[in-house]
Design a protein around this motif. Sequence first.
Motif, short mmCIF file in Angstrom:
data_model
loop_
_atom_site.label_atom_id
_atom_site.label_comp_id
_atom_site.label_asym_id
_atom_site.label_seq_id
_atom_site.Cartn_x
_atom_site.Cartn_y
_atom_site.Cartn_z
N GLY A 7 -30.54 -40.83 17.09
CA GLY A 7 -29.13 -40.74 17.44
C GLY A 7 -28.25 -41.80 16.81
N LYS A 8 -28.70 -43.06 16.79
CA LYS A 8 -27.86 -44.14 16.24
C LYS A 8 -27.65 -43.96 14.74
CE LYS A 8 -31.71 -47.39 15.62
NZ LYS A 8 -32.22 -48.75 15.96
N TRP A 9 -28.67 -43.46 14.05
CA TRP A 9 -28.54 -43.24 12.61
C TRP A 9 -27.60 -42.07 12.33
CZ3 TRP A 9 -34.50 -43.18 12.91
CH2 TRP A 9 -34.96 -44.50 13.04
N ILE A 10 -27.70 -41.04 13.16
CA ILE A 10 -26.82 -39.88 13.00
C ILE A 10 -25.37 -40.29 13.23
CG2 ILE A 10 -26.22 -37.62 13.96
CD1 ILE A 10 -29.20 -37.18 14.50
N SER A 11 -25.14 -41.13 14.25
CA SER A 11 -23.78 -41.58 14.55
C SER A 11 -23.18 -42.35 13.37
CB SER A 11 -23.78 -42.47 15.80
OG SER A 11 -24.17 -41.73 16.94
#
Length: 264
Positions: free
Chosen positions: A27-31
Motif C-alpha cells: 500500500g505505501k508503495w502504491i500511494s
Amino acid sequence: MPQESLSPSGSAAMPLKIAYVPGVTPGKWISRWTERRRRGLEAEQVDETAVLARLETNSADLVFLRIPEEGFRRPEGVHAIPLYLEQPVVTAPKDHPVAAFEEVELADLAGENLMEAGELGGTATALEVVASGAGLLILPMPVARIHSRRDIITRPVHGDGVEGTRIAVAWREDAQDPDIEEFIGIVRGRTANSSRQPSAQAEPAKTRKAKAGRTGEGKPPAAGKSGGRSGAGRTAGKTTGKSQHGKPDKTGSKQRRRPGKGRG
C-alpha cells in the motif's frame, strides 16, 4: 483474491501490473506511485506457488515473492532484488507451554511435532491441525498475522535450523518498460528527484533544479546591499549550532525468555 486497480483518467498507457504473495503490504508503495505518476496501477495478491508464473506469462510487470533467507537461486531470465527479512514465529494451541514465554529457541521445541504447511494442504488447513493440538507450525510472522485465530498463539522463534524467509521484488530481464525501474526506485526509497529515477532523468535540467529549489524561503537579498536580514537568514541564525541529532534511545532490549526443561 485481493485486487486493487488505480487508473487515473486521462492516462492512455496500460496500467502497471503487480502481483504479490500473502504477507506483503504494498500500500505505501502504491500511494507514492499515485502521487508521482499519472499511469494506472493494478495490484493483485496471488498464491506463492503461482507468483512467478505471472512473470513468465507477462500477466504481471513486477512481482513480490517470498524467498529463503539463504540459498535462493534466481530463475533464469529474471532479475530479483532482496528487500527485507521476515521474523519466523512458532504457532501453537493457546494452552501450549510456549504461551508462557515471549519468544523461544528452536532447541526448546525438541520433541515437538513440527509440521510443514505445504504437506497439509496450505497454511489455513495446517493451522486447523495446530489448533487441534496435533503439532506446531513455524511461519513467517506476516503470514501468521493474516491467519490469526483466537485458539492459536504465536511466539518469535530463533536458533540454528530455523529457516528464515525474505521478501524480494522480481521482474523479467527482457522488460523494456521504464516504469518498472520507476516503481522499483520507489520500493527502494528513492525520492521523486533522485537522479536514478527514470522520470527525473527525462526532465530538463532546469525543471529538476526548480523542483529541488522550491523551499519557500523567498528571494535572497540583492548583491551589495546591507541592512535587514532576509527571513531565510533569520531562520538560519536561530538554528545555527543546534544539534540535529535526536535523543539517544533509552529503551532497553527485552531479555529472551525460554521454556524451561521438563515442561509438560
